[in-house]
Write a protein that holds these residues in place. Structure first.
Motif: not given
Length: 683
Positions: A352-368
Motif C-alpha cells: 500500500r502506498k498513500t500520498f498525503q495532502a496536508r502541508s505546503g501547496l499540495a494542501a490546497w485545492r481549487f473549488s468550482f
C-alpha cells in the motif's frame, strides 16, 4: 465536387547545420467536404511537416514550394493577415500533447472562447457561454466546472476534448489532427474517436488525421496515404491500403502490429530492417530501397513515380504486383516455461502506498463554487491499495491499466524509489522494503528500470559511452581500463553499432535511444527490470524491434520483467502472466491466455472492447470514489447493490486465473440453470 483542400506538389525544406533537409517532396492529395484522410508513417517521414505547411506553423528556417488550395484560395499566396483569418476561422487544429498545447495560466473556458472573440467578433459573455456548450458537446459531464478549471485540473482525456472544443469553436470546415490520441489510454482514445465520428456525421467536418497508429486510422478515415522519407509511397481507400497493402513499406508497417492473442507469443513480431534515411535525394531512386528485400538495380536507376488510377489505389513501386506477403512472423522455438510459486524472485504482499495532502501547496485545492476559492484538502490518496503479486526468475508479468491507476507508482515502490506505506517487498528472500537506503546497494544493482520518456531519462550532456559507463563505475563492476570494451559489449547486446558510444542522445532516433536505455539497465547485470511504458511513444515498426529485443534479452540472461503498459496487445506479446490494475487495486490476474479469454472482469472486458473498437465504458469520474465497495462500480455496467458496500477480493476462477468481482462470487453460489444479472460480462 470540388475538393475542400487540394495540395499540389508540396515540398518542404529546412536549412540545417549539415545543409538542406527535404522533409516533404512533391506531395499531392485532395480532401473533399466531410471526408477523412489519414496520413501514416514513421517519425521523421514528413507527416507533421505537411500539417505545419497547411497551418503556416513551420519555422523561419523552412522553405515551401507547391500549392495549398483551400476552398478555392491558395493559402501559400495569401498575405499573412488574410491567411491567419482563414486558419483561425475555417481550419481548426488539434495537436498531440494537450499538456503543452493549452496555456497553463489561462482557464480552459477562456481558451475555448478566444477564437470566437478574435475571429467571429462575439462578445466575451456570449463566447464564454458558447465555450460551456462546446464542452458539453464534447461529452464532459460538468462543462461549467471544466470551463472554470485550469488545464492541470483536468485529466488528459478532458484536456484533449477541450482542445477539440477550441478547434471547433468557429465551426471550421476542416479539422487537422496531428497525433491527437497518441498519449491517451485505449478507453479514452476510443471515446475521442467516437466523438470525432459523431462530429463528422453532425457537422460534415473534413478531417486530416495524422498518426502512426494504424488501428486509429482504420477506424476513423475513408482514405489513407502512407509517407516514407518525405514521399507518399501509397494511397487509396483505407479498406484497400490497410486490407491489401501493395508497397513493401506499407506491408512492413501492418505486419509489425502485435495481434491481441495469447498465441502470438509463439512468434517474433516482424519488423522492418534498417533505419529510415535522413534526406534521400530523388535521383537516388526509390527512397525505401536501402531497407527493401525486393530491391533491384532498376529501383536505384532514378525517381520512382506513384502509379495507379487518380481516384483509386496508387503505389510508388514498379514491382508491387509481384510482391507477396512480407515480412512473415518467425516462430519461436523456446519451450514454454513453467513458473512455480515457491521459487519467486519477487514477492509483493499487501503493498500500500498513500500520498498525503496536508502541508505546503499540495494542501490546497481549487473549488468550482460560484465564487472561486481555495480550500484546505486533508484527504489521502491510495495510489497502490493492497497489491500482492509474485514474479519468478525469467518470467514476464504484464501490468495494464489506464493512466492514474497506480501502475508506475507500484513499479517505483517495488524498486524502492518510493517507500511503502504498508506491506512488504521481498527480493530473493529479503524484505528490501524494511532496509535503509545505505543497505540497498546490492538490490539496486540487481533491480533496474527502463523509463517511457528516454528524452528526459538520458542526460543530453553525456555521450552514450559516458552514460553506459556510469553504472559500471558506480558499482565498481569493471576497472577503468576495461570500461570502453564493456560499453561496446552492451551496445552489441541491444543491436547498436559500437561507434554509437561516441554519439549524444540528440543524434539518435527514438528507438535507438530506447535501446540505449535498455543497455544502461543491463550494465549492472540485473536479474529484474521494471519496464515502465518502454514502447508507448515509438512507431509500430520500432516498437516491434524493441519488443523482440526485450524477449531475446529475457531468454539470453534469464531476466524477469515487470512490464507496465496500457497497450494490451504489446503486453500479450511479451508477458507470461497479466495483472489488470484499476484505482490502485489488482482486479484480474492470470496467465496471458486466461486474461484474454472469458470470463473477464468488467474492466478487462472494457479494455478489450476499446482495443476492438467496440462501445467504450463511461468516462472516469474525477476525485476519489467513496470508501468501501468495488472501486470500479461508478463505471461498471453490471453493478449491483452489493458493489456499493463490499470490496470484492480476488476470487479464483481456476488454478491460474483470479478476478476481483462480485459476479464471480454469485456464480459460485448460483444453482445450475439460474441466471445471474449482468453475468454476460463473464461469458
Amino acid at each position: 465536387m470540388s475538393p475542400l483542400l487540394d495540395v499540389r506538389d508540396l515540398t518542404v525544406r529546412y536549412a540545417g547545420e549539415s545543409g538542406i533537409i527535404t522533409a516533404v517532396r512533391d506531395v499531392s492529395f485532395a480532401l473533399h467536404p466531410g471526408q477523412a484522410l489519414g496520413i501514416v508513417g514513421e517519425s521523421g517521414s514528413g507527416k507533421s511537416s505537411i500539417a505545419g505547411a497547411i497551418l503556416g506553423l513551420l519555422g523561419a528556417n523552412a522553405e515551401t514550394a507547391g500549392k495549398i488550395i483551400f476552398a478555392g484560395r491558395d493559402l501559400s499566396t495569401l498575405p499573412p493577415a488574410q491567411r491567419r483569418a482563414v486558419l483561425g476561422s475555417e481550419i481548426g487544429s488539434v495537436f498531440q500533447d494537450p499538456f503543452t498545447a493549452l496555456n497553463p495560466a489561462i482557464r480552459v473556458g477562456q481558451q475555448i472562447a478566444e477564437p470566437l472573440v478574435q475571429h467571429r467578433r462575439v462578445t466575451p459573455t456570449a463566447a464564454a457561454k458558447r465555450a460551456i456548450e462546446l464542452l458539453a458537446e464534447m461529452g464532459i459531464a460538468r462543462p461549467a466546472e471544466a470551463a472554470r478549471a485550469f488545464p492541470h485540473q483536468l485529466s488528459g482525456g478532458m484536456k484533449q476534448r477541450a482542445l477539440i472544443a477550441a478547434a471547433l469553436a468557429c465551426e471550421p470546415a476542416l479539422l487537422i489532427l496531428d497525433e491527437p490520441t497518441t498519449a491517451l489510454d485505449v478507453t479514452v482514445e476510443a471515446q475521442i474517436l467516437d466523438l470525432l465520428a459523431a462530429l463528422r456525421r453532425r457537422k460534415s467536418v473534413s478531417l486530416l488525421f495524422i498518426s502512426h497508429n494504424l488501428g486509429v486510422i482504420r477506424r476513423v478515415c475513408d482514405d489513407v496515404a502512407v509517407m516514407y522519407a518525405s514521399q507518399m509511397v501509397e494511397r487509396g481507400a483505407t479498406t484497400a491500403v490497410l486490407g491489401r497493402p501493395l508497397h513493401p513499406y506499407s506491408k512492413g508497417l501492418l505486419a509489425s502490429l502485435p495481434p491481441l492473442a495469447a498465441s502470438a507469443r509463439r512468434f517474433r513480431l516482424p519488423s522492418i530492417p534498417g533505419q529510415m534515411a535522413g534526406s534521400p535525394k530523388p535521383e537516388a531512386g526509390c527512397v525505401f530501397s536501402p531497407r527493401c528485400p525486393f530491391s533491384e538495380a532498376r529501383c536505384n536507376a532514378g525517381p520512382v513515380d506513384i502509379t495507379g488510377p487518380a481516384d483509386g489505389h496508387q503505389v510508388r513501386c514498379w514491382k508491387a504486383d509481384r510482391i507477396g506477403a512480407w515480412p512473415l512472423p518467425e516462430p519461436i522455438n523456446t519451450p514454454e516455461l513453467i513458473f512455480l510459486r515457491g521459487n519467486a524472485l519477487l514477492n509483493v504482499t499487501e503493498l500500500r502506498k498513500t500520498f498525503q495532502a496536508r502541508s505546503g501547496l499540495a494542501a490546497w485545492r481549487f473549488s468550482f463554487a460560484a465564487r472561486p476559492r481555495l480550500s484546505r484538502d486533508t484527504g489521502e490518496v491510495a495510489a497502490v491499495d493492497g497489491v500482492s503479486l509474485a514474479l519468478s526468475p525469467g518470467e514476464v508479468l504484464g501490468l495494464v491499466g489506464e493512466s492514474g491507476c497506480g501502475k508506475s507508482t507500484l513499479g517505483r515502490v517495488v524498486l524502492q524509489l518510493l517507500r511503502k506505506t504498508s506491506g512488504s517487498v521481498e527480493f530473493d528472500g529479503e524484505d528490501v522494503s524494511q532496509k535503509p537506503e545505505q543497505a540497498l546497494k546490492n538490490f539496486r544493482r540487481q533491480a533496474q528500470i527502463v523509463f517511457q520518456n528516454v528524452g528526459s531519462s538520458l542526460n543530453p550532456r553525456l555521450s552514450i559511452g559516458e552514460a553506459l559507463a556510469r553504472p559500471l563505475a558506480l558499482f565498481n563492476l569493471v576497472p577503468p581500463s576495461g570500461r570502453t570494451a564493456r560499453v561496446e559489449q552492451l551496445l552489441d547486446m541491444v543491436r547498436l553499432p559500437k561507434t554509437y558510444r561516441l554519439r549524444y542522445p540528440h543524434q539518435l532516433s527514438g528507438g535507438e535511444r530506447q535501446r540505449v536505455a535498455i543497455a544502461r539497465a543491463l550494465a549492472t547485470e540485473p536479474r529484474f527490470i521494471v519496464c515502465d511504458e518502454p514502447v508507448s511513444a515509438l512507431d509500430v515498426s520500432v516498437q516491434a524491434a524493441v519488443v523482440n529485443l526485450l524477449a531475446d534479452l529475457r531468454d539470453e540472461f534469464g531476466l524477469s520483467y515487470l512490464f507496465i503498459s496500457h497497450d494490451l496487445a504489446v503486453v500479450a506479446q511479451l508477458s507470461d502472466r497479466i495483472a489488470v490494475m484499476y484505482r490502485g487495486r489488482i482486479c484480474e490476474t492470470g496467465r496471458t491466455e486466461d486474461v484474454l479469454a472469458p470470463p473477464f472482469h468488467p474492466y478487462t472486458k472494457a479494455l478489450l472492447a476499446s482495443v476492438a473498437h467496440e462501445a467504450p465504458i463511461e468516462l472516469e469520474q474525477a476525485g476519489p470514489v467513496k470508501p468501501g465497495g468495488c472501486p470500479f462500480r461508478p463505471r461498471c455496467p453490471d453493478r449491483m447493490a452489493v458493489c456499493e458496500t463490499d470490496t470484492p477480493p480476488l476470487h479464483p476462477m481456476s488454478a491460474t486465473h483470479s478476478i476481483a468481482c462480485h459476479l464471480t462470487t454469485l456464480k459460485q453460489g448460483t444453482s445450475s440453470g439460474s441466471v445471474v444479472p449482468g453475468f454476460a460480462s463473464f461469458r
